[in-house]
Design a protein around this motif. Structure first.
Motif: not given
Length: 114
Positions: A6, A13, A19-20, A27
């Motif tokens: 990330c 991830i 998204s994280c 992302q």
């Protein structure tokens, strides 16, 4: 399964996540959503340099998207008045805050029809 880091929190991830899960940062290309591609970003320092060095030709006005004013500087460049006015413009731009500069000169470009 592929993993990546990330960019916000550096946690590993899954590559397919939008998204994280740790910091919720977007992302991939989803991170650029909401960015308007029609907005033209201008550099304040470059506009100042153009005003000091090429103010007599109106290059700073052309750079900032003020083509009519730039043309007037160019037409009257033989009088040497635009040089002084270009220096004044450069000093005014130098004193302007970056936020005010962005608000004034970084706008959407108009619709262009062929």
């Amino acid at each position: 399964m592929q993993h990546l880091d990330c960019p916000q929190c550096s946690k590993k991830i899954d590559l397919n996540l939008v998204s994280c899960p740790q910091c919720h940062a977007a992302q991939g290309l989803e991170a650029f959503s909401g960015v308007d591609p029609d907005i033209r970003i201008k550099n304040q320092k470059l506009a100042i340099w153009f005003g000091f060095l090429f103010g007599g030709l109106g290059l700073h006005k052309f750079y900032l998207g003020q083509h009519l004013k730039g043309s007037l500087y160019l037409v009257f460049s033989w009088t040497l008045v635009p040089i002084v006015v270009g220096w004044v413009d450069a000093v005014r731009t130098l004193k302007m805050s970056p936020f005010n500069f962005q608000q004034r000169y970084c706008r959407r470009e108009g619709q262009h029809y062929i």
